[in-house]
Scaffold this active site. Structure first.
Site, PDB file in Angstrom:
ATOM      1  CG  PHE A   1      -1.693  -1.288   1.420  1.00 28.42           C
ATOM      2  CD1 PHE A   1      -2.476  -1.849   0.419  1.00 28.42           C
ATOM      3  CD2 PHE A   1      -1.583  -1.976   2.625  1.00 28.42           C
ATOM      4  CE1 PHE A   1      -3.134  -3.051   0.616  1.00 28.42           C
ATOM      5  CE2 PHE A   1      -2.234  -3.178   2.826  1.00 28.42           C
ATOM      6  CZ  PHE A   1      -3.013  -3.719   1.823  1.00 28.42           C
TER       7      PHE A   1
ATOM      8  N   GLY B   1       0.279  -8.764  -3.117  1.00 35.23           N
ATOM      9  CA  GLY B   1      -1.061  -9.283  -2.860  1.00 35.23           C
ATOM     10  C   GLY B   1      -2.020  -8.879  -3.962  1.00 35.23           C
TER      11      GLY B   1
ATOM     12  N   GLY C   1       2.175  -1.429 -11.693  1.00 38.14           N
ATOM     13  CA  GLY C   1       2.843  -2.727 -11.674  1.00 38.14           C
ATOM     14  C   GLY C   1       2.463  -3.637 -12.832  1.00 38.14           C
TER      15      GLY C   1
ATOM     16  CG  LEU D   1      -3.955  -7.897 -17.777  1.00 37.77           C
ATOM     17  CD1 LEU D   1      -2.664  -7.628 -17.026  1.00 37.77           C
ATOM     18  CD2 LEU D   1      -3.657  -8.452 -19.166  1.00 37.77           C
TER      19      LEU D   1
ATOM     20  CE  LYS E   1     -11.785 -16.304  -8.817  1.00 39.63           C
ATOM     21  NZ  LYS E   1     -11.540 -17.713  -8.419  1.00 39.63           N
TER      22      LYS E   1
ATOM     23  CD  GLN F   1      -5.297  -5.128  -6.263  1.00 37.17           C
ATOM     24  OE1 GLN F   1      -4.796  -4.020  -6.145  1.00 37.17           O
ATOM     25  NE2 GLN F   1      -5.162  -6.057  -5.349  1.00 37.17           N
TER      26      GLN F   1
ATOM     27  N   GLY G   1      -5.136  -0.962  -9.125  1.00 35.45           N
ATOM     28  CA  GLY G   1      -4.753  -1.108  -7.722  1.00 35.45           C
ATOM     29  C   GLY G   1      -5.174   0.043  -6.838  1.00 35.45           C
ATOM     30  CD  GLU G   2      -1.950   3.717  -6.187  1.00 39.35           C
ATOM     31  OE1 GLU G   2      -1.156   3.631  -5.246  1.00 39.35           O
ATOM     32  OE2 GLU G   2      -1.827   4.551  -7.110  1.00 39.35           O
TER      33      GLU G   2
HETATM   34 MO1  MOS Z   1       1.803   3.307  -3.889  1.00 33.46          MO
HETATM   35  S1  MOS Z   1       0.916   4.337  -2.394  1.00 33.46           S
HETATM   36  O1  MOS Z   1       2.090   4.528  -5.057  1.00 33.46           O
HETATM   37  O2  MOS Z   1       2.968   2.227  -3.450  1.00 33.46           O
END
Ligand code: MOS
Length: 748
Positions: free
Chosen positions: A249, A476, A518, A636, A639, A644, A710-711
């Site tokens: 995070f 994760g 990522g 991709l 699930k 996420q 992710g965000e």
């Molecule tokens: Mo993230 S909060 O840009 O690892």
């Protein structure tokens, strides 16, 4: 190195002939994790019995360590070494850098007697057992001298961070003063802590002159380089691994003293050493998200067109580690308005180090703007979605850059349809369920999309197994799984034939996990490497008289179902490689962002809808149901992507209702120091949460056509909840989190 443009769409991933891309594939490493056999860094088996370290945190907020009486600790049972400002290991000077082009400089331990924040590591004990180390640490007599400090956040003392000037367009003040409808609201968000399930931890030992270290970090290179510099050894002699990570995070984007202390102690003791922070220590010793005070001013025409737009955010960071929570930056891309003012103010405090936490900027910035938009919708008598649609920009409102793929409006309208938004009564406090007020709220979501250079290697073994190796991490998020999918689809082999090895400094470097870059960065490199491997194998096949593909045009060769084929001629990868290269065929490849990538304004988008109940007697808020509609390019893995997003949404509920830390201004310490005092949502808090993705391919983002998930999931969710609370009971709370006392005060 080839650029991603060399593998532009169409490519095997975009063609998805085997259908592996997008499938709801189970996690690659899932069986290891659920059976408790994925070795996290503290649990890694050492080649010989380890020593255990215990870190001691400062018990003042600002000052110096003036003396340490360590006689009793040194004499305690099982103690192997004690370090502090007056007894330090051999190490490089702070900031030293001998290896060229390094990502980090030396960060020695206890090289100064200065205490900059409460809980700053000031001493270390290593012993034969964790209990003996901890026991001996209690025997240390550490004397401090306090110096005057500033612990309290006063936004009025905040100043413009260097190089971070306000962004102004047109004449905000004039337009705001002249606007027929005005909103001027002040929002506050508290300090928040990452609270990863796995605290930071390291296991280290030496094999000959090579330092082997397992640590929990979002990236591989930076901690590897940090150790090389601090221990003054060659970078190649640091073999750093971060294979399984129990949450990052942003909090594990930095390295902490567990890393350096484990390595230094392993060297001096000539024995493996394990060092972990405790849950309590993590609150101070690792970074946190700073508090913010945000003023939003919106000027609009009576029909809801924004004419003046301002978001000003004040925040704080540590005295000597600069960081700004960019709570206003995202707003520069969200809504059209000709007259604009956005900017940040920063004050330095003598408290622990502030840093990035999931969706730094947006996660708290959207709590203010998306709340203010709800206020404006009411003021002009428009549905909140219609208000947003009326202010949808055609291109980036400041730079004028075209958007790559932007389906924000579609997220809002499609999500509204699925959620049943039309049943919402715009007038607050109209629906009751027993003693509960019931209401609905929504908010938009936006988060930037990024791509960083990455490399990978890929190998076909003689039995047809394909191994992808990359110095990438999985915090994760599903990196293992999407790399397996991209490799399988690119090489035309079943998923079961793919082996993914990541989290190792011995592998081709990737940027690690952060900023929701990522999957795009690591995945683009995997695709590019697969293309190199395809070319290599095709060349081998058409040149080999023993191959059915002999003499074919190598550019016509395809990879599918474990076969390498041209028209109706084919052989298996195993037969080709087994015959020609029994040791396997391995290639390296990589990707860099296309030169024109930043010509487009790239973001992931979403809209979150929440229905809440507010107890009219106790002021308690319960989430009744939530839905998120998101547009994030190609998906991709249905699930892991949904996980996420729903994980982010659940975190958004925590932001709205639970999470808060504050500074004890007597000491400079945080009041919340464990998960009993720092609340996060538990299962009972989350009932019905769902999310889905709109079909999309963002061909400007990367050759995969994907964007980060992710965000974006956390962005705006807290505002949707707060807006729903207002709709339910007519109480507008601008001071997060929305605790029952604030609700009751509003209910009167
Ligand atoms: Mo993230 S909060 O840009 O690892």
């Amino acid at each position: 190195m080839p650029s991603v443009t060399d593998y532009a769409i169409p490519n095997p991933v975009s063609q998805n002939k085997s259908g592996v891309i997008g499938r709801a594939v189970d996690r690659y490493e899932g069986p290891l994790k659920v059976s408790g056999t994925a070795p996290y860094s503290y649990e890694v088996q050492t080649p010989s019995p380890p020593a255990y370290g215990y870190i001691v945190g400062a018990e003042i907020g600002c000052g110096r360590v003036v003396a340490v009486d360590d006689a009793a600790a040194l004499a305690a049972p099982g103690v192997k070494l004690v370090w502090h400002a007056f007894r330090t290991p051999a190490q490089a000077e702070r900031g030293a850098k001998v290896n060229p082009h390094g990502q980090s400089a030396a960060e020695p331990v206890f090289d100064s007697d200065v205490v900059e924040f409460w809980g700053q590591p000031v001493a270390f004990v290593a012993a034969d057992t964790p209990e003996n180390a901890r026991e001996a640490a209690q025997l240390l007599g550490i004397r401090y001298q306090e110096t005057p400090a500033e612990f309290g956040f006063d936004p009025l003392k905040a100043e413009i961070p260097p190089g971070d000037d306000d962004v102004r367009l047109g004449d905000f003040e004039g337009a705001f003063a002249a606007a027929p409808v005005r909103i001027d609201s002040l929002f506050t968000t508290p300090i928040q802590n990452h609270c990863q399930m796995e605290p930071c931890a390291t296991t280290a030992w030496f094999e000959g002159d090579t330092l082997v270290v397992h640590t929990s970090n979002q990236s591989i290179k930076a901690p590897q380089h940090l150790l090389a510099e601090t221990l003054q050894i060659h970078r190649e002699k640091v073999h750093l691994m971060s294979r399984y990570i129990g949450g990052g995070f942003g909090g594990k984007g930095s390295a902490y003293e567990d890393l350096t202390l484990a390595a230094l102690a392993a060297r001096d003791l000539k024995q493996p050493v394990k060092v972990a922070f405790t849950r309590q220590q993590m609150f101070h010793a690792s970074i946190h998200r700073p508090a913010t005070v945000q003023r939003v001013r919106l000027g609009a025409t009576p029909d809801g067109k924004l004419t003046a737009f301002a978001l000003e955010a004040a925040t704080h960071c540590a005295r000597n580690v600069s960081f700004t929570e960019h709570a206003a930056s995202f707003s520069r891309a969200l809504y059209a308005a000709p007259n604009r003012l956005t900017g940040h103010r920063l004050v330095k405090l003598d408290i622990p180090v502030a840093g990035p936490m999931r969706a730094p900027g947006e996660a708290v910035g959207m709590l203010s703007l998306e709340g203010a938009m709800d206020e404006l919708a009411e003021a002009v008598g428009l549905d909140p979605i219609e208000l947003r649609i009326r202010n949808e920009p055609e291109s980036h409102p400041e730079s004028g850059a075209p958007f790559s793929a932007r389906q924000l409006v579609e997220c809002m309208t499609d999500g509204a349809e699925r959620f049943g938004w039309s049943k919402r009564d715009a007038k607050p406090a109209q629906a009751m369920d027993g003693e509960w007020f019931v209401g609905m709220g929504m908010a938009a979501a936006i988060r930037g999309n990024f791509l960083l250079p990455a490399k990978a290697s890929m190998k076909v073994e003689a039995d047809g197994t394909v191994i992808i190796r990359q110095g990438m991490t999985d915090i994760g998020t599903g990196t293992y799984t999407i790399l397996a999918q991209i490799t399988a689809e690119t090489m035309g082999v079943p998923l079961e034939r793919v082996v993914v090895e990541i989290g190792d400094s011995g592998f081709a470097p990737a940027p690690g996990s952060g900023g929701q870059f990522g999957a795009a960065s690591a995945g683009s490199a995997a695709l590019a490497t697969g293309m190199v491997l395809r070319k290599t194998l095709a060349g081998m096949a058409v040149a080999d008289p023993a191959s059915p593909l002999y003499g074919a045009d190598p550019s016509a060769v395809d990879f599918r179902d474990g076969l390498i084929t041209v028209e109706n001629r084919s052989e298996t990868l195993a037969s080709l490689v087994g015959r020609l290269a029994p040791a396997g065929v391995e290639v390296e490849g990589g990707s860099t962002p296309a030169a024109d990538a930043r010509n487009w304004a790239q973001h992931a988008y979403g809209a979150t809808f929440a229905e809440v109940g507010v107890n009219s007697v106790t002021g308690e808020i319960r989430i009744r149901r939530m839905l998120g509609a998101f547009a994030c390019g190609r998906i991709l893995n249905a699930k892991t992507a949904r996980s996420q997003i729903t994980g982010g949404m659940i975190w958004g509920v925590g932001t709205a209702l639970h999470e808060s830390n504050s500074v004890d201004e007597r000491f400079g310490s945080f009041i919340g120091q464990d998960l009993g005092g720092y609340l996060v949502p538990a299962h009972a808090d989350i009932v019905d949460v769902d999310a889905y993705f709109l079909p999309e391919v963002d061909d400007k983002a990367n050759p995969l056509g994907i964007k980060g998930v992710g965000e974006v999931g956390i962005c705006g969710v807290g505002a949707a909840v707060a807006n729903a609370v207002y709709n339910a009971c007519g109480v507008r709370i601008r001071d997060y989190p929305l605790t029952p006392d604030k609700v009751l005060a509003g209910l009167g």
